[in-house]
Motif scaffolding. Sequence first.
Motif, mmCIF file in Angstrom:
data_model
loop_
_atom_site.group_PDB
_atom_site.id
_atom_site.type_symbol
_atom_site.label_atom_id
_atom_site.label_comp_id
_atom_site.label_asym_id
_atom_site.label_seq_id
_atom_site.Cartn_x
_atom_site.Cartn_y
_atom_site.Cartn_z
ATOM 1 N N ASP A 7 0.825 -1.213 0.000
ATOM 2 C CA ASP A 7 0.000 0.000 0.000
ATOM 3 C C ASP A 7 0.858 1.262 0.000
ATOM 4 O OD1 ASP A 7 -2.304 -1.481 -0.033
ATOM 5 O OD2 ASP A 7 -2.549 -1.484 2.155
ATOM 6 N N ILE A 8 1.934 1.259 0.760
ATOM 7 C CA ILE A 8 2.814 2.430 0.806
ATOM 8 C C ILE A 8 3.516 2.612 -0.536
ATOM 9 C CG2 ILE A 8 4.873 3.395 1.900
ATOM 10 C CD1 ILE A 8 4.006 2.102 4.486
ATOM 11 N N PHE A 9 3.922 1.511 -1.147
ATOM 12 C CA PHE A 9 4.556 1.578 -2.465
ATOM 13 C C PHE A 9 3.599 2.174 -3.500
ATOM 14 C CE2 PHE A 9 5.483 -0.856 -6.476
ATOM 15 C CZ PHE A 9 6.597 -0.115 -6.836
ATOM 16 N N LYS A 10 2.356 1.726 -3.492
ATOM 17 C CA LYS A 10 1.368 2.277 -4.417
ATOM 18 C C LYS A 10 1.135 3.762 -4.158
ATOM 19 C CE LYS A 10 -1.427 -1.869 -5.290
ATOM 20 N NZ LYS A 10 -2.785 -2.452 -5.139
ATOM 21 N N THR A 11 1.042 4.129 -2.890
ATOM 22 C CA THR A 11 0.804 5.534 -2.550
ATOM 23 C C THR A 11 1.935 6.418 -3.050
ATOM 24 O OG1 THR A 11 -0.441 4.868 -0.585
ATOM 25 C CG2 THR A 11 0.371 7.135 -0.661
ATOM 26 N N CYS A 12 3.163 5.956 -2.910
ATOM 27 C CA CYS A 12 4.310 6.738 -3.396
ATOM 28 C C CYS A 12 4.233 6.943 -4.906
ATOM 29 C CB CYS A 12 5.611 6.038 -3.016
ATOM 30 S SG CYS A 12 5.987 6.028 -1.255
ATOM 31 N N LEU A 13 3.930 5.887 -5.639
ATOM 32 C CA LEU A 13 3.860 6.007 -7.094
ATOM 33 C C LEU A 13 2.694 6.890 -7.522
ATOM 34 C CD1 LEU A 13 4.709 2.392 -8.331
ATOM 35 C CD2 LEU A 13 6.200 4.376 -8.170
ATOM 36 N N THR A 15 1.395 9.308 -5.806
ATOM 37 C CA THR A 15 1.760 10.685 -5.458
ATOM 38 C C THR A 15 2.656 11.294 -6.527
ATOM 39 O OG1 THR A 15 1.617 10.134 -3.101
ATOM 40 C CG2 THR A 15 2.809 12.141 -3.692
ATOM 41 N N ILE A 16 3.578 10.496 -7.041
ATOM 42 C CA ILE A 16 4.431 10.974 -8.136
ATOM 43 C C ILE A 16 3.575 11.347 -9.346
ATOM 44 C CG2 ILE A 16 6.208 10.263 -9.783
ATOM 45 C CD1 ILE A 16 7.440 8.583 -7.562
ATOM 46 N N THR A 17 2.550 10.551 -9.626
ATOM 47 C CA THR A 17 1.661 10.854 -10.751
ATOM 48 C C THR A 17 0.969 12.198 -10.562
ATOM 49 O OG1 THR A 17 1.253 8.490 -11.079
ATOM 50 C CG2 THR A 17 -0.297 10.015 -12.089
ATOM 51 N N THR A 61 3.812 4.456 -12.732
ATOM 52 C CA THR A 61 3.204 5.011 -11.525
ATOM 53 C C THR A 61 1.706 4.776 -11.414
ATOM 54 O OG1 THR A 61 2.937 7.165 -12.626
ATOM 55 C CG2 THR A 61 4.961 6.804 -11.368
ATOM 56 N N ILE A 62 1.033 4.477 -12.518
ATOM 57 C CA ILE A 62 -0.416 4.289 -12.412
ATOM 58 C C ILE A 62 -0.947 3.153 -13.288
ATOM 59 C CG2 ILE A 62 -1.003 5.964 -14.220
ATOM 60 C CD1 ILE A 62 -3.379 6.809 -12.402
ATOM 61 N N LEU A 63 -0.356 2.927 -14.457
ATOM 62 C CA LEU A 63 -0.920 1.929 -15.369
ATOM 63 C C LEU A 63 -0.557 0.504 -14.962
ATOM 64 C CD1 LEU A 63 -0.412 3.693 -18.822
ATOM 65 C CD2 LEU A 63 -2.492 3.536 -17.458
ATOM 66 N N THR A 64 0.719 0.265 -14.633
ATOM 67 C CA THR A 64 1.134 -1.098 -14.283
ATOM 68 C C THR A 64 1.471 -1.252 -12.800
ATOM 69 O OG1 THR A 64 3.474 -0.686 -14.807
ATOM 70 C CG2 THR A 64 2.043 -1.433 -16.605
ATOM 71 N N GLY A 260 10.409 6.297 -11.394
ATOM 72 C CA GLY A 260 9.197 7.069 -11.631
ATOM 73 C C GLY A 260 9.405 8.567 -11.521
ATOM 74 N N LEU A 261 10.463 8.978 -10.820
ATOM 75 C CA LEU A 261 10.773 10.406 -10.703
ATOM 76 C C LEU A 261 11.471 10.955 -11.941
ATOM 77 C CD1 LEU A 261 12.045 10.501 -7.008
ATOM 78 C CD2 LEU A 261 9.919 11.486 -7.873
ATOM 79 N N HIS A 262 11.773 10.088 -12.898
ATOM 80 C CA HIS A 262 12.495 10.541 -14.091
ATOM 81 C C HIS A 262 11.732 11.626 -14.839
ATOM 82 C CE1 HIS A 262 13.084 10.359 -18.486
ATOM 83 N NE2 HIS A 262 14.350 10.378 -18.160
ATOM 84 N N GLY A 263 10.421 11.456 -14.975
ATOM 85 C CA GLY A 263 9.637 12.430 -15.735
ATOM 86 C C GLY A 263 9.663 13.810 -15.107
ATOM 87 N N ILE A 264 9.592 13.869 -13.782
ATOM 88 C CA ILE A 264 9.641 15.158 -13.098
ATOM 89 C C ILE A 264 10.988 15.828 -13.323
ATOM 90 C CG2 ILE A 264 9.578 16.275 -10.838
ATOM 91 C CD1 ILE A 264 7.613 14.170 -9.923
ATOM 92 N N SER A 265 12.063 15.074 -13.125
ATOM 93 C CA SER A 265 13.400 15.661 -13.258
ATOM 94 C C SER A 265 13.680 16.093 -14.693
ATOM 95 C CB SER A 265 14.459 14.661 -12.786
ATOM 96 O OG SER A 265 14.398 13.465 -13.551
ATOM 97 N N SER A 266 13.322 15.260 -15.667
ATOM 98 C CA SER A 266 13.602 15.613 -17.061
ATOM 99 C C SER A 266 12.779 16.814 -17.510
ATOM 100 C CB SER A 266 13.329 14.416 -17.972
ATOM 101 O OG SER A 266 11.964 14.045 -17.921
ATOM 102 N N THR A 267 11.523 16.910 -17.057
ATOM 103 C CA THR A 267 10.687 18.051 -17.437
ATOM 104 C C THR A 267 11.205 19.339 -16.813
ATOM 105 O OG1 THR A 267 8.762 16.593 -17.599
ATOM 106 C CG2 THR A 267 8.339 18.954 -17.468
ATOM 107 N N VAL A 268 11.595 19.277 -15.552
ATOM 108 C CA VAL A 268 12.138 20.467 -14.891
ATOM 109 C C VAL A 268 13.420 20.919 -15.581
ATOM 110 C CG1 VAL A 268 13.173 21.309 -12.750
ATOM 111 C CG2 VAL A 268 11.060 19.992 -12.670
ATOM 112 N N ILE A 269 14.286 19.970 -15.937
ATOM 113 C CA ILE A 269 15.529 20.324 -16.634
ATOM 114 C C ILE A 269 15.225 20.951 -17.989
ATOM 115 C CG2 ILE A 269 17.559 19.333 -17.769
ATOM 116 C CD1 ILE A 269 17.769 17.379 -15.449
ATOM 117 N N MET A 270 14.261 20.400 -18.712
ATOM 118 C CA MET A 270 13.904 20.957 -20.017
ATOM 119 C C MET A 270 13.373 22.382 -19.884
ATOM 120 S SD MET A 270 10.961 19.704 -22.682
ATOM 121 C CE MET A 270 9.682 20.315 -21.580
ATOM 122 N N LEU A 271 12.487 22.613 -18.920
ATOM 123 C CA LEU A 271 11.913 23.946 -18.743
ATOM 124 C C LEU A 271 12.956 24.948 -18.267
ATOM 125 C CD1 LEU A 271 8.520 22.986 -17.043
ATOM 126 C CD2 LEU A 271 8.903 23.622 -19.429
#
Length: 333
Positions: A7-13, A15-17, A61-64, A260-271
């Motif tokens: 449950d904690i693992f799911k909540t973390c993922l 939250t990232i979404t 983070t949400i589909l699988t 799962g944090l890759h998308g956040i970091s890559s988007t922030v770097i791009m912006l």
Amino acid sequence: MMLAELDIFKTCLHTITVIAFPLHVLGCYCILFKTPNTLSSVKWPLFNLHFWSMLFDWSITILTVPVLLFPALAGCPAGVLTILFNVPAVVQTYSVLTMCIVLPTAIISVIENRYYQLYAKNSRWSYYRKVLYAINYFLSFSFCIPSVLTVPEQSEALKIVYQQIPSLPDEIRSLPIFVFATDYRYFIPAFYFMCALCLTEAIIFVVLLYRNMKHTFARSRSTIVVLSFHLVLPAFYILFSVLLDYYNQSGNSMIFILTGLHGISSTVIMLWAHKPYRLACVDLWRNCRSLFKSQVHRGLSVTDVSQDAYGPRRNYMWVRMRSVTDRLSNGLM
């Protein structure tokens, strides 16, 4: 550790979404509508990278929501595709593994496109780059097909997994575990070959950029850091776990949380790295702040008007009530 609990693992993922979704939307908006004409050559490679980054993040983070059991190549998908759509586990496994390699391939495309636009547009590389793209994407979508076609019989494979991980928690034993492979010969060499290929190509193009323009290397260095973080750390942990037969469910969960944090970091770097996108974000922030302030002032002004409009009437009614009360008191006395 707490991350070993499902449950904690799911909540973390999840939250990232929630955090990543508005950033992904902002990234799409900036690429599609805030890319100047001078950067039109990088618009679609950037959008291609951003698209695969979003898809990869959402797939984890949400589909699988993969609950993996390294050192065994087994696990249980616990995401939307399983709960709502009952998608077979082998299909989900193939999709995640494919996107795991397609994403660094898209990163390489961005770096290569920058090198091509700046220094190799009039050379033979304009032909060879198409061949490179075709090979990269073909390998990305096909490298794990042999493993998919040789998925073992599940009842016998589960016995092997239970023998390999005798300390498997009861919470995970109760899940519908899917064993992707018991023979590592098909998957492990192919996976690490693709990781090494992607990292090597990225380093080669960054070195070529560095030889021609040093400040370009400074921009591309962050891309290499993201690529290394995305590939090297998870790949190193998987290799360490498989070779040493090491099982740690908290470590398995942490690897996917970091991935799962890759998308956040890559988007922030791009912006941050591209000035037009950075200015667009600043303008958007200022507009939102001014809109919020105007709404606050409007609310305060409405409150003041209502007090001015009804205040005298309330005072008049209060005086009348006091006079009636005084008369009644005098009459009783």
